[in-house]
Design a protein around this motif. Structure first.
Motif, short mmCIF file in Angstrom:
data_model
loop_
_atom_site.label_atom_id
_atom_site.label_comp_id
_atom_site.label_asym_id
_atom_site.label_seq_id
_atom_site.Cartn_x
_atom_site.Cartn_y
_atom_site.Cartn_z
N ILE A 404 5.43 7.58 3.01
CA ILE A 404 4.23 7.53 2.18
C ILE A 404 4.27 6.31 1.24
O ILE A 404 3.26 5.64 1.03
CB ILE A 404 4.09 8.83 1.35
CG1 ILE A 404 3.75 10.00 2.29
CG2 ILE A 404 3.03 8.68 0.28
CD1 ILE A 404 3.77 11.34 1.60
N GLU A 405 5.45 6.01 0.70
CA GLU A 405 5.58 4.93 -0.28
C GLU A 405 5.84 3.57 0.38
O GLU A 405 6.08 2.58 -0.33
CB GLU A 405 6.71 5.28 -1.25
CG GLU A 405 6.39 6.50 -2.10
CD GLU A 405 7.60 7.01 -2.86
OE1 GLU A 405 8.64 6.31 -2.87
OE2 GLU A 405 7.51 8.11 -3.45
N GLY A 406 5.83 3.51 1.70
CA GLY A 406 5.97 2.23 2.39
C GLY A 406 7.38 1.70 2.47
O GLY A 406 7.58 0.50 2.70
N ARG A 407 8.36 2.58 2.26
CA ARG A 407 9.76 2.14 2.32
C ARG A 407 10.37 2.30 3.71
O ARG A 407 11.56 2.04 3.89
CB ARG A 407 10.58 2.91 1.28
CG ARG A 407 10.21 2.55 -0.15
CD ARG A 407 11.08 3.27 -1.18
NE ARG A 407 10.65 4.65 -1.39
CZ ARG A 407 11.29 5.72 -0.96
NH1 ARG A 407 12.40 5.59 -0.25
NH2 ARG A 407 10.84 6.94 -1.22
N VAL A 408 9.58 2.76 4.67
CA VAL A 408 10.04 2.96 6.05
C VAL A 408 9.19 2.08 6.96
O VAL A 408 7.97 2.00 6.80
CB VAL A 408 9.92 4.44 6.46
CG1 VAL A 408 10.36 4.63 7.90
CG2 VAL A 408 10.76 5.32 5.53
N ALA A 409 9.83 1.43 7.92
CA ALA A 409 9.13 0.48 8.79
C ALA A 409 8.15 1.20 9.71
O ALA A 409 8.46 2.25 10.27
CB ALA A 409 10.14 -0.31 9.61
N ARG A 410 6.95 0.62 9.87
CA ARG A 410 5.97 1.12 10.81
C ARG A 410 6.33 0.66 12.22
O ARG A 410 6.83 -0.45 12.43
CB ARG A 410 4.57 0.60 10.48
CG ARG A 410 3.90 1.29 9.31
CD ARG A 410 3.31 2.64 9.66
NE ARG A 410 2.27 2.58 10.66
CZ ARG A 410 0.99 2.40 10.40
NH1 ARG A 410 0.58 2.24 9.15
NH2 ARG A 410 0.10 2.38 11.39
#
Length: 412
Positions: A404-410
Motif C-alpha cells: 500500500i505504501e509503495g515499498r514493494v516492487a510492482r
C-alpha cells in the motif's frame, strides 16, 4: 545423555538440570505468574524458561529480533497481568496481522498429545530433534517440552538460519514449511544429513516440497493446528488432512469447529481474540473449511476474507492456485484499497530461487486458467523473500502495508 546442543554449546541432561537449578525461582513470585524472557543467547533463554516452569511459573519467551521499545511494551503488559493458576506454558501468537496475544495452556494440554506425535513420527529417546524456529514459536516450545519428557536431544540453531552443521546429527525436524525448504536447499546442494522424518506445521505445505523431502529420504508428517487449539489434523502421506488422535471435527456454516483435550486455557489478561468455546466443549479460531467428508479442506481465516465485486474471496484459496504457477515459490493475497472500486484482490509473490518474477502478462495469462474473474489478482507485487513472523508464517500486515505504501516492487 546429551540434552541440548546449540552451536558449540553441548549440555548433558545433568548439565541442563544443574543450570536450571542454579537459575532458582527465575522471577516467579506467585504460581501461575507469566514471566517474559528475552535473550540473544538461546541457551540462556531456554534455561530461564525451564527454570520458570520448574518454579511453577509460566515462561513466555520473546523474539530477540523484536525492537526494544516493542518488547518493553509487551513486557509491561505481561507484568501487569494477574497470575493464571494452573497454567504452565505461555506463547505469543504469530502476530501475522498485528500485535501478538499471549496464549496460556496447562501442562496436560501439551503432554496429552505426546503419544500421538510419537506414533506419527517414531520419536524415541534416541532421536535428535532439530528446532530451527525461534523459541518464541509454540512449535519450538512444544517440542522442547516433548523432547525433555521422552529423553530426546534438542538441537537449537546457532543463528536465525538453518545450518549445515546442525543437519549433520539431527534425525527429526519440527518446523515450518519454510524451514523445510531451506533445509532441502542445503541438502540438495550437498550438505550431509541424518533426518528421517519432518513434522511440519504453521502454514500450508506445497506438495512439491513434500516430494522433494521424500526424494531426500525424509518422511513428512504435515499438520494443521493453531496456538489456541494445538493439533487438529495431520497428513502423513500426502492424501489430505485427517483428524489428529482424540480430535473431533465439524464444519458449521463454513467455519471449522474442533473438540479435543488439547485446547489452550485462553489469553493472558483482559484481551479479546478469535478463540471461542461452547458449553459442550467445541472450540474455533474462525478458520474456514469446506463442507463435506474427510479429508479436511481448509479455506483460510474468515476475518481475512476480501469483499470485492459482490464476491467473497478467501486469500488462501487464491494463494493455493498461485502456487501452481511455475516460478512462484510463495504468495500472499490481500485486499488493496482502491478509491473507486473499493477493495481489489492483490498479490505479493516470491519467485522461485534463482528465477526472475513472471511478468504481469504472464501472470494474468496463467491465473485466467486457474481462477474465476472475481478471484484473479488485479495488482501484482514481488519480493525476493516474503517477510515472515518468528513462527515462519508470512507477516501479512507488514506485506500488505509495504504494498500500500509503495515499498514493494510492482510486477510489470
Amino acid at each position: 545423555m546429551t540434552g541440548l546442543v546449540c552451536g558449540d554449546t553441548v549440555l548433558t541432561d545433568d548439565d541442563l538440570r544443574e543450570r536450571i537449578a542454579a537459575a532458582g525461582a527465575a522471577g516467579v513470585d506467585t504460581p501461575g505468574r507469566a514471566v517474559p524472557i528475552r535473550a540473544t543467547d538461546r541457551v540462556d533463554a531456554l534455561v530461564t524458561a525451564l527454570a520458570v516452569r520448574a518454579a511453577g511459573g509460566v515462561p513466555l519467551v520473546g523474539d530477540d529480533r523484536w525492537d526494544g521499545a516493542y518488547w518493553a511494551a509487551l513486557k509491561d503488559r505481561v507484568d501487569a497481568a494477574a497470575p493464571a493458576p494452573g497454567m504452565a506454558w505461555g506463547t505469543f501468537t504469530s502476530g501475522s496481522t498485528g500485535t501478538p496475544r499471549v496464549v496460556l495452556r496447562t501442562e496436560e494440554s501439551w503432554s496429552a498429545s505426546f503419544p500421538a506425535v510419537e506414533r506419527l513420527t517414531g520419536l524415541t529417546a534416541a532421536d535428535v530433534v532439530y528446532l530451527p524456529s525461534p523459541l518464541v514459536s509454540s512449535v519450538t516450545m512444544f517440542s522442547v517440552a516433548h523432547a525433555r519428557a521422552c529423553g530426546a536431544t534438542v538441537v537449537l540453531p546457532r543463528t536465525h538460519s538453518v545450518s549445515a552443521a546442525d543437519l549433520a546429527n539431527a534425525t527429526v525436524l519440527h518446523g515450518t514449511p519454510y524451514a523445510l525448504r531451506d533445509i532441502l536447499e542445503r541438502i540438495e546442494s550437498g550438505s550431509a544429513h541424518r533426518l528421517r522424518v519432518a513434522l511440519v506445521g504453521g502454514a500450508r505445505l506445497d506438495p512439491r516440497l513434500r516430494a522433494r523431502a521424500e526424494a531426500a529420504g525424509i518422511a513428512v508428517v504435515s499438520y494443521y493446528g493453531a496456538a489456541e487449539l494445538s493439533f487438529v489434523a495431520t497428513d502423513a502421506d500426502g492424501s489430505g488432512l485427517r483428524p489428529f488422535d482424540g480430535v473431533e471435527i465439524r464444519v458449521v456454516d463454513g467455519v471449522l469447529w474442533v473438540r479435543s483435550g488439547y485446547f489452550a486455557g485462553g489469553y493472558l489478561g483482559d484481551v479479546d481474540g478469535p478463540f471461542r468455546r461452547t458449553a459442550d466443549g467445541w472450540g474455533t479460531v474462525g478458520d474456514l473449511a469446506a463442507d463435506g467428508p474427510i479429508p479436511l479442506r481448509l479455506r483460510g481465516r474468515g476475518d481475512g476474507a476480501i469483499l470485492t465485486a459482490a464476491a467473497t474471496v478467501v486469500p488462501e484459496d487464491v494463494e493455493a492456485a498461485l502456487l501452481g504457477i511455475d516460478g512462484i515459490a510463495d504468495a500472499v493475497v490481500f485486499a488493496l484499497p482502491h478509491e473507486r472500486a473499493g477493495d481489489l484482490v492483490a498479490a505479493v509473490i516470491e519467485p522461485a530461487a534463482g528465477r526472475r518474477p513472471p511478468t504481469a502478462g504472464e501472470l494474468r495469462a496463467r491465473v485466467g486458467t486457474l481462477l474465476t474473474g472475481t478471484h484473479r489478482p488485479r495488482r501484482w507485487f514481488w519480493v525476493d523473500r516474503l517477510p515472515r513472523t518468528a513462527a515462519g508464517k508470512p507477516a501479512r500486515e507488514q506485506i500488505r502495508q509495504g504494498a500500500i505504501e509503495g515499498r514493494v516492487a510492482r510486477v510489470v
